[in-house]
Design a protein around this motif. Structure first.
Motif: not given
Lengths: 339, 188
Positions: A44-55
């Motif tokens: 199932g889908k989670r309420n997690w979020k992802i962040s990315f800064f290009g590195g």
């Protein structure tokens, strides 16, 4: 420890178990086999979020903690895990396609549907562009997108057309585009904050659908702002707008804005502060009340001086706070504005 | 059929001769039900303890069995091993009428039975015990490497999965062929 045949559990049970695992544990499980990987995805889908800064790193926010996936610089550090109270790190060998492939892998196995933060911070826009294209294809929303700290501004010039395909809640731009730069939003983010905003012209302001707009170093003039505010007065215009802040050297005392010559400020006592609950940055002190044709109330202040600025807040009885400022607090309020 | 009787029996309270205005409602005698697993060993459990199981609670709601009827009609859970059902019944009795604390010390400790216990608890829909059991399963791999996870959770390799899939297909093919042959024989 007595082993247990996890994958023999029905999917609903696996889902319950996976809910109790952190991103690192599920990532490691996903590496055990294709079937394990599929089970996590089916979990199932989670309420997690992802962040990315290009590195070479990205992190997943689970609500309580952040889980950083970092590139292992030496092979022996592969899967080295450092757990903290809120910040956790795992060092891994990147897949063949590099950091973008890792980003896609994490999106897919964890069923992530929201990017918390996408930034071009120190690492340029190369990987950010690739990730942005993935997010466009998958129609994934980005809560915050920030362009800053890039070496070659031409990368940003080439990147900007992608903006109109991305689903962005808040866009921040802290770079200086070349004078000939031109860009028009077709799809507006919910909030816009632009540091060097000469390119955000009156047409863009008139067409905007944002809730909050902050423009610094703008080229908008009294005439532009007068047109905008007259337009705003029409019933149904700019239904989402709550706060506008424009700093422009072209704001002066030579022509009126809403029939008032700047500076536009309420000099009567008692002094008032208008703010929106839980939005601490957006407030107006000594504003002048203006009304839309439908009765909606707005508060306007235009200050001149070295950095001429217009602030406009649209009130909503549900969340707008009108406070009288006691006389002995006047110095404090001035200090606050200086900040 | 053997029987292990658990819980406490209660006699009907004496009827009050006077009814004071502020008197509490008379205590209703506790009803009991009977369950058995694969081993046919019957467990007597109070309705209060069985409330933990959404499945059984749904079955007994409005059933209105007398003690004799309940005894004569134990609920059969043939898919649950006797010792597992015993664990579940013990837990329900210990937690009758009270919520489970976050760190429950009265929980089944036999790790080797965890797989069957999880399935049983899931089937019986005992939410709080299921949460604890799932926590136990999740905790097994805290800080482990993929190889250790593979061992602890008995994850087959891709090659093993492929071989098992091939074998299953082959078996299914043989079974289908056997059925076709049998059908042809019947037709003749």
């Amino acid at each position: 420890m007595m082993p247990i045949a996890l994958l023999k559990f029905p999917t609903d049970l696996l889902r319950e178990i996976f809910k109790l695992c952190d991103p690192f544990e599920l990532y490691k499980l996903s590496k055990c086999s294709k079937r394990a990987q599929k089970s996590i995805t089916l979990g199932g889908k989670r309420n997690w979020k992802i962040s990315f800064f290009g590195g070479n790193e990205m992190f997943i926010s689970t609500g309580y903690s952040n889980y950083y996936f970092n590139k292992a610089m030496i092979p022996k550090n592969h899967l080295l895990t450092i757990l903290g109270e809120y910040t956790n790190h795992i060092y891994i060998e990147l897949p063949v396609g590099g950091v973008v492939d890792l980003f896609v892998y994490l999106l897919e196995i964890f069923g992530i549907r929201t990017v918390k933060s996408l930034e071009s911070s120190f690492y340029g826009l190369h990987n950010v562009s690739k990730v942005a294209k993935v997010l466009i294809d998958k129609k994934i929303e980005i809560e915050g997108f920030w362009i800053r700290n890039i070496d070659d501004v031409q990368d940003a010039v080439h990147f900007m057309p992608l903006m109109n395909q991305m689903i962005i809640q808040k866009f921040q731009c802290s770079i200086e585009f070349p004078p000939e730069f031109h860009f028009e939003f077709v799809q507006y983010p919910n909030q816009i904050s632009i540091m060097d905003s000469f390119w955000f012209n009156i047409n863009q302001l008139l067409n905007s659908t944002c809730t909050r707009i902050h423009l610094q170093q703008s080229e908008l003039s009294n005439q532009d702002l007068n047109v905008f505010l007259h337009d705003w007065k029409n019933t149904g215009a700019f239904p989402k707008l709550r706060y506008l802040e424009i700093q422009s050297e072209k704001i002066d005392n030579q022509s009126p804005i809403l029939e008032m010559i700047p500076p536009i400020t309420n000099v009567n006592n008692p002094r008032t502060k208008i703010s929106i609950r839980n939005m601490f940055d957006d407030h107006i002190v000594d504003g002048v009340r203006v009304n839309k044709d439908d009765g909606t109330e707005g508060w306007l202040i235009v200050e001149l001086g070295e950095w001429p600025i217009l602030k406009f807040l649209i009130a909503d009885p549900a969340d707008t706070v009108v406070e009288e400022i006691p006389e002995d607090d006047e110095d404090d309020e001035d200090d606050e504005d200086d900040w | 059929m053997s029987s292990t009787e658990q819980g406490t029996s209660s006699a009907a309270p004496a009827e009050p001769t006077t009814a004071p205005e502020s008197a509490a409602a008379p205590e209703v005698p506790e009803s009991f039900y009977y369950v058995h697993g694969k081993d046919k060993v019957v467990h007597k459990v109070s309705a209060g303890a069985l409330q933990h199981s959404a499945l059984i609670h749904g079955m007994i709601s409005n059933l209105g069995y007398t003690e004799e009827q309940a005894k004569a009609n134990p609920f059969p859970f043939e898919n649950i091993d006797g010792d597992i059902l015993q664990m579940v019944v013990d837990w329900c009795n210990q937690h009758k009428g009270k919520p489970t604390p976050p760190e429950d010390t009265n929980l089944p400790k036999q790790k080797e039975k965890l797989f069957d216990l999880v399935l049983a608890v899931n089937y019986l829909e005992i939410k709080e015990l299921l949460t604890y059991c799932c926590k136990q399963v999740a905790m097994m791999v805290k800080g482990k490497s993929p190889e250790e996870i593979r061992e602890i959770w008995m994850i087959p390799t891709d090659a093993e999965d492929e071989a098992a899939e091939k074998e299953a297909k082959k078996r299914a093919g043989k079974e289908a062929a056997g059925e076709t042959a049998a059908a042809a024989g019947d037709a003749k």
